[in-house]
Design a protein around this motif. Structure first.
Motif, PDB file in Angstrom:
ATOM      1  N   ALA A 128       8.559 -26.573  20.103  1.00 27.71           N
ATOM      2  CA  ALA A 128       7.643 -26.089  19.071  1.00 27.71           C
ATOM      3  C   ALA A 128       8.245 -24.899  18.333  1.00 27.71           C
ATOM      4  O   ALA A 128       8.108 -24.776  17.108  1.00 27.71           O
ATOM      5  CB  ALA A 128       6.302 -25.712  19.701  1.00 27.71           C
ATOM      6  N   TYR A 129       8.912 -24.008  19.084  1.00 28.55           N
ATOM      7  CA  TYR A 129       9.577 -22.854  18.458  1.00 28.55           C
ATOM      8  C   TYR A 129      10.664 -23.299  17.502  1.00 28.55           C
ATOM      9  O   TYR A 129      10.801 -22.769  16.388  1.00 28.55           O
ATOM     10  CB  TYR A 129      10.155 -21.952  19.546  1.00 28.55           C
ATOM     11  N   LYS A 130      11.433 -24.303  17.885  1.00 28.72           N
ATOM     12  CA  LYS A 130      12.479 -24.829  17.014  1.00 28.72           C
ATOM     13  C   LYS A 130      11.879 -25.361  15.714  1.00 28.72           C
ATOM     14  O   LYS A 130      12.422 -25.118  14.627  1.00 28.72           O
ATOM     15  CB  LYS A 130      13.239 -25.944  17.743  1.00 28.72           C
ATOM     16  N   ALA A 131      10.753 -26.064  15.825  1.00 28.23           N
ATOM     17  CA  ALA A 131      10.116 -26.653  14.650  1.00 28.23           C
ATOM     18  C   ALA A 131       9.569 -25.588  13.711  1.00 28.23           C
ATOM     19  O   ALA A 131       9.777 -25.650  12.486  1.00 28.23           O
ATOM     20  CB  ALA A 131       9.002 -27.605  15.087  1.00 28.23           C
ATOM     21  N   CYS A 132       8.872 -24.578  14.253  1.00 31.99           N
ATOM     22  CA  CYS A 132       8.286 -23.564  13.365  1.00 31.99           C
ATOM     23  C   CYS A 132       9.362 -22.640  12.795  1.00 31.99           C
ATOM     24  O   CYS A 132       9.223 -22.115  11.686  1.00 31.99           O
ATOM     25  CB  CYS A 132       7.178 -22.779  14.059  1.00 31.99           C
ATOM     26  N   SER A 133      10.453 -22.459  13.532  1.00 24.32           N
ATOM     27  CA  SER A 133      11.551 -21.640  13.010  1.00 24.32           C
ATOM     28  C   SER A 133      12.198 -22.303  11.804  1.00 24.32           C
ATOM     29  O   SER A 133      12.657 -21.633  10.871  1.00 24.32           O
ATOM     30  CB  SER A 133      12.612 -21.406  14.094  1.00 24.32           C
ATOM     31  N   ALA A 134      12.215 -23.646  11.816  1.00 32.07           N
ATOM     32  CA  ALA A 134      12.869 -24.380  10.732  1.00 32.07           C
ATOM     33  C   ALA A 134      12.169 -24.177   9.397  1.00 32.07           C
ATOM     34  O   ALA A 134      12.818 -24.179   8.343  1.00 32.07           O
ATOM     35  CB  ALA A 134      12.924 -25.864  11.079  1.00 32.07           C
ATOM     36  N   ASN A 135      10.848 -23.967   9.444  1.00 34.60           N
ATOM     37  CA  ASN A 135      10.117 -23.751   8.185  1.00 34.60           C
ATOM     38  C   ASN A 135       9.471 -22.374   8.105  1.00 34.60           C
ATOM     39  O   ASN A 135       8.578 -22.137   7.284  1.00 34.60           O
ATOM     40  CB  ASN A 135       9.064 -24.841   7.975  1.00 34.60           C
ATOM     41  N   ASN A 136       9.913 -21.471   8.986  1.00 31.75           N
ATOM     42  CA  ASN A 136       9.465 -20.076   8.967  1.00 31.75           C
ATOM     43  C   ASN A 136       7.943 -19.962   9.079  1.00 31.75           C
ATOM     44  O   ASN A 136       7.315 -19.141   8.402  1.00 31.75           O
ATOM     45  CB  ASN A 136       9.941 -19.379   7.680  1.00 31.75           C
ATOM     46  N   SER A 137       7.366 -20.766   9.983  1.00 28.58           N
ATOM     47  CA  SER A 137       5.902 -20.752  10.131  1.00 28.58           C
ATOM     48  C   SER A 137       5.445 -20.249  11.493  1.00 28.58           C
ATOM     49  O   SER A 137       4.265 -20.361  11.830  1.00 28.58           O
ATOM     50  CB  SER A 137       5.357 -22.172   9.906  1.00 28.58           C
ATOM     51  N   CYS A 138       6.345 -19.702  12.291  1.00 29.16           N
ATOM     52  CA  CYS A 138       5.969 -19.244  13.624  1.00 29.16           C
ATOM     53  C   CYS A 138       4.997 -18.072  13.550  1.00 29.16           C
ATOM     54  O   CYS A 138       5.227 -17.115  12.793  1.00 29.16           O
ATOM     55  CB  CYS A 138       7.205 -18.812  14.416  1.00 29.16           C
TER      56      CYS A 138
END
Length: 562
Positions: free
Chosen positions: A284-294
């Motif tokens: 999940a961290y990898k996914a939100c980091s990719a679009n700067n939504s963490c």
């Protein structure tokens, strides 16, 4: 003798040789030739001002091998262009590497395999402890931890974890309880003891009143502190205490509940709780980091903030950082999730390495509490390799054709690209976890949604197989389940009831991944120890030792040993 001193001596002799009554220059030079340089040996640094202990929970040698294989050899490694070196490799290359045994080590409590509570207690105290104890020796007596000793010595202290701050590993450094499950009592100790300056993790559910769902006044009080409802949505407490309010009003903590609040905080005493239970997993961290939504801070960001705060103390500090979900992925037998957790942990290690690499006042120790899952890559009889011609003059016309499938490096990229954990797959198979009602199609669709490796309907049907619990125990937190996943092998070592459908998913994917698992719990494998800092301190870690030895060596280095 230093070279500059030697040069001055030669110059003086040559000038003297110009006088009429002086020996000739050749004779002087011959005398100079016998002058030997005496190297100046600096006094070795044998103590430090700061200690940073980083624990990859569940990170045995097998897990380190997975990380290093991915970094160095995956065709699309995220370390490409960075020398293919992990932060762990940098520590090993520039420091010392050892091994540590980790079993419960007491004369009366000795066992073959350790849990995180006992292991962390032994790492924190240097004393033998018992299974599932927190901050107690094997006889149940309270033992002062390295963190508590550091605080008593006037140093700043911190605990960081991507699980819950009341979970076994962080708890063992600042709490003292008979059992790791007493997280409500652990939360009270963390807030009220005055031992810890910085607490950053998940686990808000242990800090809010038992009736938080209906207690409007408590909800408003917590929101006034800056918490969103998602943080306090559920309570595990059995009383009406609001430890968040207590932490601020009675114990001087500033509070943070999301990534932005953490970044903006300039407090020197900080409680950050960023999730109701465990923090976001690495996929999940990898996914939100990719679009700067963490919205949650990463393990790296929490670590950097803790260093920023603790380093302000002129007397130094002790900091423990846990990458705790490596262990969770290991329990789930989920190699894709585990790889991503290792990458997340190594990202935090890299931040620490950059902070400390030009200093000589800090010891960094990176280790694990134990290995989880008995993970390994393995060769198989599935998808045997076709023969091919090689140009080497030693082949003598024979083809290169190994007898078995030794695993392709592309598996590393495929594991990395997994888009959800096995628990996400279980949620997709049945949102209510009513797995008796989940069909083979439900399991197949759920697994294939998140995995790069695909299963067919027959494989999926085996994932959903269940059986009567042969080890039923009505008062046990897990063995009170009457029906459990059906395992054909090692079923005694899958102890978490419905959660262990993850182990069934692992078996469905195993042959394609070239991955095997031996257990859903821990093993007794020795774990790696990386020590980085002054040579006079770190060389002591380059040996086979026990976790109690690690603790005592860190205390000696920090100047807080008894």
């Amino acid at each position: 003798m230093k070279k500059s001193v030697l040069a001055l001596s030669v110059s003086a002799l040559l000038l003297t040789a110009c006088n009429d009554n002086s020996p000739n220059v050749v004779e002087v030079v011959k005398e100079v030739e016998v002058i030997k340089e005496v190297p100046v040996t600096p006094t070795p640094v044998t103590s430090v001002k700061n200690v940073i202990l980083m624990i990859g929970d569940g990170m045995g040698p097998q897990q380190v091998g997975l990380l290093e294989d991915y970094a160095r050899r995956a065709p699309n490694s995220t370390y490409n262009g960075k020398g293919n070196l992990t932060a762990l490799s940098k520590l090993a290359d520039n420091g010392h590497l050892g091994l540590a045994l980790n079993q419960p080590y007491g004369a009366t409590s000795g066992k073959l395999v350790v849990d995180s509570a006992c292991s962390a207690t032994q790492l924190a105290t240097g004393k033998a402890s018992g299974s599932e104890m927190i901050g107690l020796d094997e006889q149940g007596f309270i033992v002062e931890t390295i963190l508590e000793k550091a605080k008593k010595a006037g140093k700043a202290t911190g605990l960081v974890s991507d699980t819950r701050i009341t979970h076994a590993t962080p708890a063992a450094f600042a709490a003292h309880q008979a059992h790791r499950s007493l997280e409500g009592a652990i939360a009270v100790e963390l807030v009220t003891s005055g031992s810890v300056d910085v607490l950053l993790s998940g686990g808000a559910r242990e800090f809010v009143p038992a009736d938080i769902k209906t207690n409007t006044a408590a909800q408003q009080a917590i929101e006034a502190l800056g918490a969103a409802p998602s943080v306090y949505k559920k309570s595990k407490r059995k009383d009406s205490r609001n430890l968040l309010v207590e932490a601020k009003e009675q114990h001087g903590y500033s509070l943070a509940f999301d990534k932005t609040q953490l970044a903006n905080s300039d407090a020197t005493k900080l409680l950050g709780l960023f999730a109701n239970s465990g923090m976001a997993d690495a996929i999940a961290y990898k996914a939100c980091s990719a679009n700067n939504s963490c919205t949650e801070p990463s393990l790296k960001e929490m670590t950097v903030k803790a260093l920023d705060i603790l380093a302000k103390d002129p007397d130094g500090f002790f900091l423990m950082v846990e990458g705790g979900q490596i262990d969770w992925a290991g329990h789930a037998n989920d190699a894709g999730w585990m790889l991503n957790e290792l990458l997340k942990f190594d990202e935090a290690v890299e931040a620490v390495y950059q902070w400390v690499k030009d200093r000589n006042d800090t010891l960094v120790v990176v280790t694990a509490d134990h290995e989880t899952g008995s993970f390994g890559f393995s060769y198989s009889r599935k998808d045997l390799q076709e023969g091919k011609d090689l140009p080497g003059d030693g082949m003598h016309g024979a083809q290169y054709k190994p007898n078995f499938n030794f695993g392709n490096l592309s598996n590393l990229d495929m594991l990395y690209k997994q888009t959800g954990t096995f628990f996400n797959m279980m949620d997709a198979a049945n949102a209510n976890w009513d797995f008796a009602s989940a069909t083979a199609s439900d399991w197949m669709n759920a697994i294939n949604k998140y995995s790069e490796y695909k299963v067919n309907i027959d494989q999926a049907a085996k994932v959903g197989e269940r059986e009567v619990n042969d080890y039923y125990a009505p008062d046990h937190s897990y063995q009170s389940a009457t029906m459990v996943p059906k395992f054909e092998d090692f079923k005694e070592f899958y102890v978490y009831a419905d959660e262990d459908h993850t182990g069934k998913i692992a078996r469905a994917l195993a042959a394609d991944q070239n991955v095997v698992w031996g257990t859903g719990t821990h093993t007794a494998a020795p774990v790696p120890v990386y020590a980085f800092g002054p040579e006079g301190v770190t060389k002591a870690f380059s040996t086979m030792q026990h976790h109690t030895d690690l603790a005592n060596k860190m205390m000696v280095a920090l100047g807080v040993a008894e």
